[in-house]
Design a protein around this motif. Structure first.
Motif, PDB file in Angstrom:
ATOM      1  N   ASN A 126     -17.132  96.638 -14.195  1.00  0.00           N
ATOM      2  CA  ASN A 126     -16.478  96.576 -15.498  1.00  0.00           C
ATOM      3  C   ASN A 126     -14.976  96.411 -15.334  1.00  0.00           C
ATOM      4  O   ASN A 126     -14.341  95.569 -15.993  1.00  0.00           O
ATOM      5  CB  ASN A 126     -16.783  97.881 -16.226  1.00  0.00           C
ATOM      6  N   SER A 127     -14.436  97.208 -14.428  1.00  0.00           N
ATOM      7  CA  SER A 127     -12.981  97.138 -14.236  1.00  0.00           C
ATOM      8  C   SER A 127     -12.560  95.824 -13.598  1.00  0.00           C
ATOM      9  O   SER A 127     -11.405  95.410 -13.702  1.00  0.00           O
ATOM     10  CB  SER A 127     -12.497  98.325 -13.404  1.00  0.00           C
ATOM     11  N   LEU A 128     -13.526  95.154 -12.941  1.00  0.00           N
ATOM     12  CA  LEU A 128     -13.223  93.837 -12.356  1.00  0.00           C
ATOM     13  C   LEU A 128     -13.412  92.709 -13.380  1.00  0.00           C
ATOM     14  O   LEU A 128     -13.241  91.536 -13.055  1.00  0.00           O
ATOM     15  CB  LEU A 128     -14.122  93.592 -11.136  1.00  0.00           C
ATOM     16  N   GLY A 129     -13.811  93.061 -14.592  1.00  0.00           N
ATOM     17  CA  GLY A 129     -13.873  92.076 -15.661  1.00  0.00           C
ATOM     18  C   GLY A 129     -15.226  91.461 -15.907  1.00  0.00           C
ATOM     19  O   GLY A 129     -15.352  90.499 -16.673  1.00  0.00           O
ATOM     20  N   TYR A 130     -16.257  91.983 -15.322  1.00  0.00           N
ATOM     21  CA  TYR A 130     -17.588  91.416 -15.532  1.00  0.00           C
ATOM     22  C   TYR A 130     -18.261  92.052 -16.751  1.00  0.00           C
ATOM     23  O   TYR A 130     -17.934  93.177 -17.139  1.00  0.00           O
ATOM     24  CB  TYR A 130     -18.475  91.632 -14.294  1.00  0.00           C
ATOM     25  N   SER A 131     -19.176  91.305 -17.300  1.00  0.00           N
ATOM     26  CA  SER A 131     -20.030  91.853 -18.354  1.00  0.00           C
ATOM     27  C   SER A 131     -21.188  92.574 -17.649  1.00  0.00           C
ATOM     28  O   SER A 131     -21.903  91.971 -16.850  1.00  0.00           O
ATOM     29  CB  SER A 131     -20.554  90.708 -19.223  1.00  0.00           C
ATOM     30  N   VAL A 132     -21.338  93.849 -17.923  1.00  0.00           N
ATOM     31  CA  VAL A 132     -22.330  94.645 -17.189  1.00  0.00           C
ATOM     32  C   VAL A 132     -23.391  95.170 -18.144  1.00  0.00           C
ATOM     33  O   VAL A 132     -23.065  95.744 -19.188  1.00  0.00           O
ATOM     34  CB  VAL A 132     -21.658  95.828 -16.461  1.00  0.00           C
ATOM     35  N   LYS A 133     -24.652  94.935 -17.762  1.00  0.00           N
ATOM     36  CA  LYS A 133     -25.770  95.535 -18.509  1.00  0.00           C
ATOM     37  C   LYS A 133     -26.450  96.551 -17.599  1.00  0.00           C
ATOM     38  O   LYS A 133     -26.886  96.209 -16.501  1.00  0.00           O
ATOM     39  CB  LYS A 133     -26.786  94.463 -18.908  1.00  0.00           C
ATOM     40  N   LEU A 134     -26.494  97.775 -18.075  1.00  0.00           N
ATOM     41  CA  LEU A 134     -27.074  98.854 -17.270  1.00  0.00           C
ATOM     42  C   LEU A 134     -28.409  99.266 -17.885  1.00  0.00           C
ATOM     43  O   LEU A 134     -28.461  99.719 -19.026  1.00  0.00           O
ATOM     44  CB  LEU A 134     -26.107 100.041 -17.259  1.00  0.00           C
ATOM     45  N   PHE A 135     -29.485  99.100 -17.120  1.00  0.00           N
ATOM     46  CA  PHE A 135     -30.830  99.438 -17.612  1.00  0.00           C
ATOM     47  C   PHE A 135     -31.256 100.788 -17.055  1.00  0.00           C
ATOM     48  O   PHE A 135     -31.265 100.991 -15.840  1.00  0.00           O
ATOM     49  CB  PHE A 135     -31.839  98.375 -17.158  1.00  0.00           C
ATOM     50  N   GLU A 136     -31.599 101.687 -17.944  1.00  0.00           N
ATOM     51  CA  GLU A 136     -32.068 103.014 -17.505  1.00  0.00           C
ATOM     52  C   GLU A 136     -33.381 103.337 -18.223  1.00  0.00           C
ATOM     53  O   GLU A 136     -33.441 103.333 -19.444  1.00  0.00           O
ATOM     54  CB  GLU A 136     -30.999 104.064 -17.816  1.00  0.00           C
ATOM     55  N   LYS A 137     -34.411 103.636 -17.452  1.00  0.00           N
ATOM     56  CA  LYS A 137     -35.732 103.834 -18.071  1.00  0.00           C
ATOM     57  C   LYS A 137     -35.830 105.147 -18.855  1.00  0.00           C
ATOM     58  O   LYS A 137     -36.571 105.250 -19.819  1.00  0.00           O
ATOM     59  CB  LYS A 137     -36.846 103.735 -17.027  1.00  0.00           C
ATOM     60  N   SER A 138     -35.090 106.171 -18.423  1.00  0.00           N
ATOM     61  CA  SER A 138     -35.152 107.422 -19.182  1.00  0.00           C
ATOM     62  C   SER A 138     -34.159 107.354 -20.348  1.00  0.00           C
ATOM     63  O   SER A 138     -33.406 106.386 -20.475  1.00  0.00           O
ATOM     64  CB  SER A 138     -34.850 108.619 -18.285  1.00  0.00           C
TER      65      SER A 138
END
Lengths: 357, 336
Positions: B22-34
């Motif tokens: 994120n801090s490097l400027g990317y779009s981040v999608k974080l998938f968490e099953k719980s």
């Protein structure tokens, strides 16, 4: 104890057991120490359950005791096992049912060896051919005879005259099970319920309405442990092992010890007498000792078989206390009569354990 | 156009990787099953070696996520490569990404597999994770009956260094966790006798050895020997048998609570994703990196990276370091 945890384990360790057409092989010590027990098994299978059980007069010991005491080499025991398998196929059967837990362990170990080391099987086949001109095939199914009784436990219970219920109180009798070490400790997947918490006898106790009692030393050796007993100098270990178990179960005051191994049945019974003679102590509160039965002896008793016809007078700890609790009638005058009514003589009474005669 | 990175797993490894990318400027999608972030650490009370509250670490990581799109309660069912990108299927939706980071972590060894120890059967046989929950809820352990324990045994290496249950490897953090928990028990219940049954004490990190000495000074008894079996005795107490290998003698004792120090096992779900992506597993069942020594975050599939305990047992510090390294490797890959 969380019963649901036990049930989960029991469900994980189930195995296929054939329905009918069994080839039966006897234990070599059982007929000497409890001569009626195997006959009781055959009576239940043939007369009550109407199953086809075949015996061959030519079958031999598995030589397991010799093997475990390093008298019989592994090559020899494999060949003896192969010969018994050959007899089964020659008789037209494929479901192998040994009566002895040591034998069951031997057959399981040999089959597993052949599975993982086919060269051992090939060599065994050569030895068998050379020695007997026979060929063999592995069994289609193999189960210990306690597995077979377990499989039909509900049918047997339905046909039974008695339950493991105290007639006076209406409460379930308390039963501890003791599983022979060679039943599943080497190959847990081959035992019903696995090695740590087997169901093979617990299931039978439940089917007859009894209460299964767990006690801390339930898994401890019965005291037979071949090197403990067959090496005379070690016999102190044998009786010490049994004593440890009796002391551990004593606070729970069981009404019965149920076993599935000829050696366990013998040692759990005889060492109670020996300990009473040595120390003046029994592990019940009334000086009777705790009765010990094998699975088919219990099944026969529940079905209403005559206790003396089953040879239950051969038990050192009298089973009369158990029969009294359940309300099973018996005739003490018949206790020491042979099959033809002949007088077998009454054994000498022990000093410190009550004896019915 | 901003490139997108999909991170599978919202534990410490996933959160730290997301933060860095994120801090490097990317779009981040974080998938968490719980439904919550923080993985196993979020279920822990305090951390070794300084007994810091685990919630502080989790809060620090979750609060520094910036624009990360966190998708909790979202199970990734498959990942497919398509025209140089990745299609992530999760909860019946498809998501596109330029790179994928697997941060799926581990699962605790199922203690009931050690049937002889009686977990799931005896009510006072618990796991290290159960004990952490007791600390979170009550600040101290209690027997199932509610009674205060006067003797507790910690059993090390449950599901670690044990070929019988197909876990031949060391899980690294259980020894120091047991030492930490033993101290916490002594602090919460000073009169409680505490025993640790161990094979070796692997105190590899900074401050760990000090923690071990602190435990000894507080009266924790260390017995080198593995448990053979436990049995329930009257009152719900537990009888345990072991061998004291230093004294060369068998040992039997009764305790109020047995704590099984469960190790780290590979996530079963991860092996399916790994198969989707053509990744190989190492001998222990964790995801294998390209080079164990010089390239521990890249995989044999271009654009797919691994980080944290999905590559093998790790503590938080090493996991965070690995996550930072992974973020840098992802950045280098996407910048080419």
């Amino acid at each position: 104890m969380k019963l649901e945890g036990k049930r989960k384990i029991w469900n994980e360790y189930q195995k296929e057991i054939a329905d009918d057409k069994y080839f039966y092989v006897r234990s070599c010590i059982r007929q000497a120490v409890f001569p009626g027990s195997e006959n009781t098994y055959l009576r239940i299978m043939r007369d009550v359950l109407k199953k086809d059980v075949h015996e061959s007069a030519h079958h031999t010991t598995c030589t397991g005791i010799g093997y475990h005491t390093e008298v019989v080499p592994f090559e020899t025991i494999q060949t003896v096992v192969a010969r018994n398998f050959a007899l089964m196929r020659e008789a037209g059967y494929e479901n192998y049912t040994p009566s002895c837990v040591t034998s069951f362990g031997i057959y399981t170990e040999v089959l597993d060896t052949w599975h993982h080391f086919p060269e051992e099987r090939k060599r065994t086949a050569e030895y068998l051919k050379k020695a007997t001109q026979r060929d063999f095939q592995e069994p289609g199914n193999m189960a210990h005879t306690s597995d077979i009784i377990y499989k039909f436990r509900h049918q047997i219970a339905e046909k039974s005259k008695y339950k493991l219920i105290n007639k006076a109180t209406g409460l379930p009798l308390k039963v501890v099970d003791h599983i022979g070490c060679h039943y599943a400790k080497m190959f847990p997947a081959k035992g019903i319920g696995g090695a740590e918490h087997p169901h093979v006898l617990a299931g039978l106790i439940e089917a007859f309405g009894g209460e299964v009692i767990d006690y801390p030393e339930r898994r401890h050796c019965c005291g037979f442990g071949f090197r403990q007993y067959f090496i005379k100098a070690n016999r102190g270990y044998s009786i010490a092992a049994s004593k440890k178990k009796f002391e551990s179960m004593e606070p729970y005051q069981p009404d019965l010890i149920l076993t599935n191994c000829p050696g366990c049945n013998f040692f759990m019974d005889r060492w109670q007498y020996a300990l009473a003679e040595m120390e003046g102590k029994t592990y019940d509160t009334k000086g009777n000792g705790i009765p010990v039965l094998a699975y088919e002896e219990l099944a026969g008793l529940m079905l209403g078989f005559d206790p003396w016809e089953m040879g239950l007078q051969m038990h050192q700890v009298g089973i009369e206390t158990l029969m009294d609790k359940i309300g099973i009638p018996y005739n003490l005058n018949e206790k020491y009569k042979g099959a033809k009514g002949e007088d077998l003589g009454v054994p000498e009474s022990p000093r410190n354990i009550n004896f019915y005669k | 156009m901003t490139k997108t990175v999909a991170i599978i797993g919202g534990g410490v490894a996933g959160l730290e990787t997301a933060k860095q990318l994120n801090s490097l400027g990317y779009s981040v999608k974080l998938f968490e099953k719980s439904n919550t972030l923080g993985g196993h650490v979020a279920k822990w009370d305090r951390l070794f070696p300084n007994k810091r509250h685990a919630s502080e670490v989790v809060s620090s990581l979750t609060l520094s996520q910036g624009n990360t799109q966190t998708l909790v309660g979202t199970t990734v069912s498959s990942i497919k490569r398509q025209h140089g990108n990745f299609i992530i299927s999760a909860n019946s939706n498809n998501h596109e990404a330029d790179a994928v980071v697997l941060a799926t972590g581990f699962e605790l060894f199922p203690a009931e597999k050690k049937e002889e120890y009686g977990y799931g059967l005896f009510e006072n046989v618990i796991t290290s994770a159960d004990l952490e929950q007791m600390f979170i809820k009550h600040g101290k352990p209690a027997m199932a009956s509610g009674h205060k324990p006067v003797r507790i045994a910690f059993i090390h290496c449950v599901g670690s260094r044990d070929e019988k249950v197909n876990r031949p490897y060391c899980s690294k953090v259980c020894c120091v966790t047991a030492v930490k928990q033993a101290i916490e028990v002594k602090e919460a219940i000073p009169n409680c006798e505490v025993f640790c049954f161990y094979m070796d004490l692997r105190m590899f990190g900074p401050g760990y050895e000090d923690l071990y000495k602190e435990a000894q000074s507080k009266g924790v008894t260390f017995i080198r020997g593995r448990l053979s079996e436990s049995s329930e005795i009257e009152g719900g107490r537990v009888q345990i048998k072991a061998e004291d290998t230093l004294a060369s003698t068998p040992l039997k004792m009764s305790v109020d609570i047995v704590v099984l120090m469960v190790g780290m096992s590979p996530q079963l779900d991860t092996s399916k994703l790994a198969a989707d992506l053509g990744l190989s597993l190492n001998a222990d069942g964790f995801i294998a990196a390209t080079d164990l020594h010089t390239n521990p975050t890249e995989t044999t599939t271009k654009g797919v990276f691994v980080t944290g305990a999905c590559t093998g047992p790790n503590n938080i510090t090493d996991t965070v370091n690995a996550a930072k390294a992974t973020a840098l490797d992802v950045h280098n890959y996407l910048s080419r």
